[in-house]
Design a protein around this motif. Sequence first.
Motif, short mmCIF file in Angstrom:
data_model
loop_
_atom_site.label_atom_id
_atom_site.label_comp_id
_atom_site.label_asym_id
_atom_site.label_seq_id
_atom_site.Cartn_x
_atom_site.Cartn_y
_atom_site.Cartn_z
N SER A 79 0.83 -1.21 0.00
CA SER A 79 0.00 0.00 0.00
C SER A 79 0.86 1.26 0.00
CB SER A 79 -0.93 0.00 1.22
OG SER A 79 -1.85 -1.08 1.14
N THR A 80 2.00 1.19 0.69
CA THR A 80 2.92 2.34 0.70
C THR A 80 3.40 2.64 -0.70
OG1 THR A 80 3.64 1.83 2.96
CG2 THR A 80 5.10 3.20 1.62
N LEU A 81 3.73 1.60 -1.46
CA LEU A 81 4.19 1.79 -2.83
C LEU A 81 3.11 2.44 -3.69
CD1 LEU A 81 6.35 1.40 -5.01
CD2 LEU A 81 5.44 -0.90 -5.39
N LEU A 82 1.87 1.98 -3.56
CA LEU A 82 0.79 2.58 -4.34
C LEU A 82 0.59 4.04 -3.99
CD1 LEU A 82 0.10 -0.22 -5.44
CD2 LEU A 82 -2.30 0.26 -4.99
N ARG A 83 0.67 4.38 -2.71
CA ARG A 83 0.52 5.78 -2.29
C ARG A 83 1.66 6.64 -2.84
NH1 ARG A 83 -3.00 7.08 1.66
NH2 ARG A 83 -1.62 8.66 2.55
N ALA A 84 2.83 6.06 -2.96
CA ALA A 84 3.96 6.80 -3.53
C ALA A 84 3.76 7.03 -5.02
CB ALA A 84 5.26 6.04 -3.28
N ILE A 85 3.26 6.02 -5.74
CA ILE A 85 2.99 6.18 -7.17
C ILE A 85 1.93 7.26 -7.38
CG2 ILE A 85 2.10 5.04 -9.25
CD1 ILE A 85 3.25 2.42 -8.16
N ALA A 86 0.95 7.32 -6.46
CA ALA A 86 -0.12 8.32 -6.55
C ALA A 86 0.36 9.72 -6.20
CB ALA A 86 -1.28 7.93 -5.64
N GLY A 87 1.59 9.84 -5.69
CA GLY A 87 2.13 11.14 -5.33
C GLY A 87 1.79 11.58 -3.92
N LEU A 88 1.30 10.66 -3.09
CA LEU A 88 0.90 11.00 -1.73
C LEU A 88 2.02 10.82 -0.72
CD1 LEU A 88 -2.62 9.29 -1.72
CD2 LEU A 88 -2.08 11.70 -2.16
N LEU A 89 3.04 10.05 -1.07
CA LEU A 89 4.19 9.84 -0.19
C LEU A 89 5.47 10.14 -0.97
CD1 LEU A 89 3.40 6.49 1.70
CD2 LEU A 89 3.47 8.79 2.67
N PRO A 90 6.20 11.18 -0.61
CA PRO A 90 7.44 11.47 -1.33
C PRO A 90 8.54 10.47 -0.95
CG PRO A 90 7.16 12.98 0.51
CD PRO A 90 5.90 12.18 0.44
N PRO A 91 9.30 9.97 -1.92
CA PRO A 91 10.40 9.06 -1.60
C PRO A 91 11.48 9.76 -0.79
CG PRO A 91 9.82 8.94 -3.95
CD PRO A 91 9.12 10.13 -3.38
N GLU A 92 12.09 9.02 0.10
CA GLU A 92 13.25 9.52 0.85
C GLU A 92 14.42 9.70 -0.10
OE1 GLU A 92 15.28 10.37 4.63
OE2 GLU A 92 13.17 10.22 4.03
N SER A 93 14.54 8.78 -1.06
CA SER A 93 15.54 8.88 -2.11
C SER A 93 15.02 8.13 -3.32
CB SER A 93 16.89 8.31 -1.66
OG SER A 93 16.79 6.93 -1.39
N GLY A 94 15.65 8.37 -4.47
CA GLY A 94 15.14 7.81 -5.71
C GLY A 94 13.98 8.65 -6.23
N ALA A 95 13.31 8.16 -7.26
CA ALA A 95 12.22 8.95 -7.87
C ALA A 95 11.22 8.03 -8.55
CB ALA A 95 12.80 9.92 -8.90
N ILE A 96 9.97 8.55 -8.66
CA ILE A 96 8.92 7.87 -9.41
C ILE A 96 8.46 8.80 -10.52
CG2 ILE A 96 6.58 6.92 -9.33
CD1 ILE A 96 7.10 6.08 -6.47
N TYR A 97 8.52 8.33 -11.75
CA TYR A 97 8.10 9.12 -12.90
C TYR A 97 6.82 8.49 -13.47
CZ TYR A 97 13.04 10.38 -12.54
OH TYR A 97 14.27 10.80 -12.07
N THR A 98 5.83 9.32 -13.76
CA THR A 98 4.58 8.82 -14.31
C THR A 98 4.25 9.54 -15.62
OG1 THR A 98 3.25 10.40 -13.01
CG2 THR A 98 3.66 8.23 -12.04
N GLY A 99 3.82 8.77 -16.60
CA GLY A 99 3.40 9.33 -17.88
C GLY A 99 1.89 9.40 -17.94
N GLY A 100 1.31 10.24 -17.10
CA GLY A 100 -0.13 10.34 -16.98
C GLY A 100 -0.49 10.62 -15.53
N ARG A 101 -1.76 10.74 -15.28
CA ARG A 101 -2.23 11.08 -13.93
C ARG A 101 -2.64 9.81 -13.18
NH1 ARG A 101 -7.60 14.71 -12.48
NH2 ARG A 101 -7.43 14.54 -10.20
N PRO A 102 -1.91 9.46 -12.11
CA PRO A 102 -2.30 8.28 -11.32
C PRO A 102 -3.56 8.56 -10.52
CG PRO A 102 0.00 8.92 -10.93
CD PRO A 102 -0.67 10.06 -11.62
N SER A 103 -4.44 7.58 -10.44
CA SER A 103 -5.68 7.70 -9.67
C SER A 103 -5.73 6.56 -8.67
CB SER A 103 -6.90 7.64 -10.59
OG SER A 103 -6.87 8.69 -11.54
N LEU A 104 -5.61 6.90 -7.38
CA LEU A 104 -5.69 5.89 -6.32
C LEU A 104 -7.14 5.72 -5.92
CD1 LEU A 104 -4.28 4.01 -4.32
CD2 LEU A 104 -4.00 5.96 -2.79
N LEU A 105 -7.65 4.51 -6.04
CA LEU A 105 -9.05 4.23 -5.78
C LEU A 105 -9.46 4.75 -4.41
CD1 LEU A 105 -11.71 2.86 -6.53
CD2 LEU A 105 -10.79 0.75 -5.60
#
Length: 255
Positions: A79-105
């Motif tokens: 669940s933590t990973l999904l929240r990070a992909i949705a942009g709700l949890l910033p990574p401590e290090s590294g990055a998540i790039y998305t080609g579109g708008r993530p929608s967390l149910l």
Amino acid sequence: MAVADSGAEPTVIADRVNIVYKVIAGQGGKGTAATAFRRILKRQDRPTIREVHAVKDVNFTAYKGDAIGVIGRNGSGKSTLLRAIAGLLPPESGAIYTGGRPSLLGVNAAMMNDLTGDRNVVLGCLAMGMSAAEIERRYDEIVEFSGIGEFIDLPMSTYSSGMAARLKFAIASAKTHDILLVDEALSTGDAEFRVRSERKIRDLRDQAGTVFLVSHSLDVVLDTCNRAIWLDKGTLRLDGPADEVVAAYARSATH
């Protein structure tokens, strides 16, 4: 790392993602106002802050048309990973790039407990950017899909957790998403709703969207996903075709 068909467009790239969050480790009781007051009176030390390394150096690339099951034991970081992909949890290090708008149910659909189900349908669809005409056209389909029936006119506060989850899924799946993140929504409801939900996820995938599905049901992952990611204590243990990853995970559970 799993690779989609040649020429597929990446939609999510996780580049050495680490997610660390802080929790309060209270001393001598629950973290209530009364406990805090007693701590002041007794001049106790402040509660300690504990860091939890929930996701550890995770790398993967998701592509258009992927339906990715995210599996692992409780506390593995799904669940933590999904929240990070949705942009709700910033990574401590590294990055998540998305080609579109993530929608967390359940997040983009702005559910309000004091309002009726039908008002939440309208608000949730508006929050996803649907026009009034689109909402009117899809309203009956959303309500029917949710299986809420006559309860649609009652406040959300009267719904069971399963009813609320079904309505959230019905709202979220009414729109084609670039990236849809679903966290355990398919574990609610009866067998008929599960079949409808699995079919909807396959439809979203066929429409060239990308779906991430967290589920403890390996059968759901096998039925709806072409790919799976296995997290173990925050580490990406395996990423590949759903049947291979699920089989490896199931074998590990027997040892």
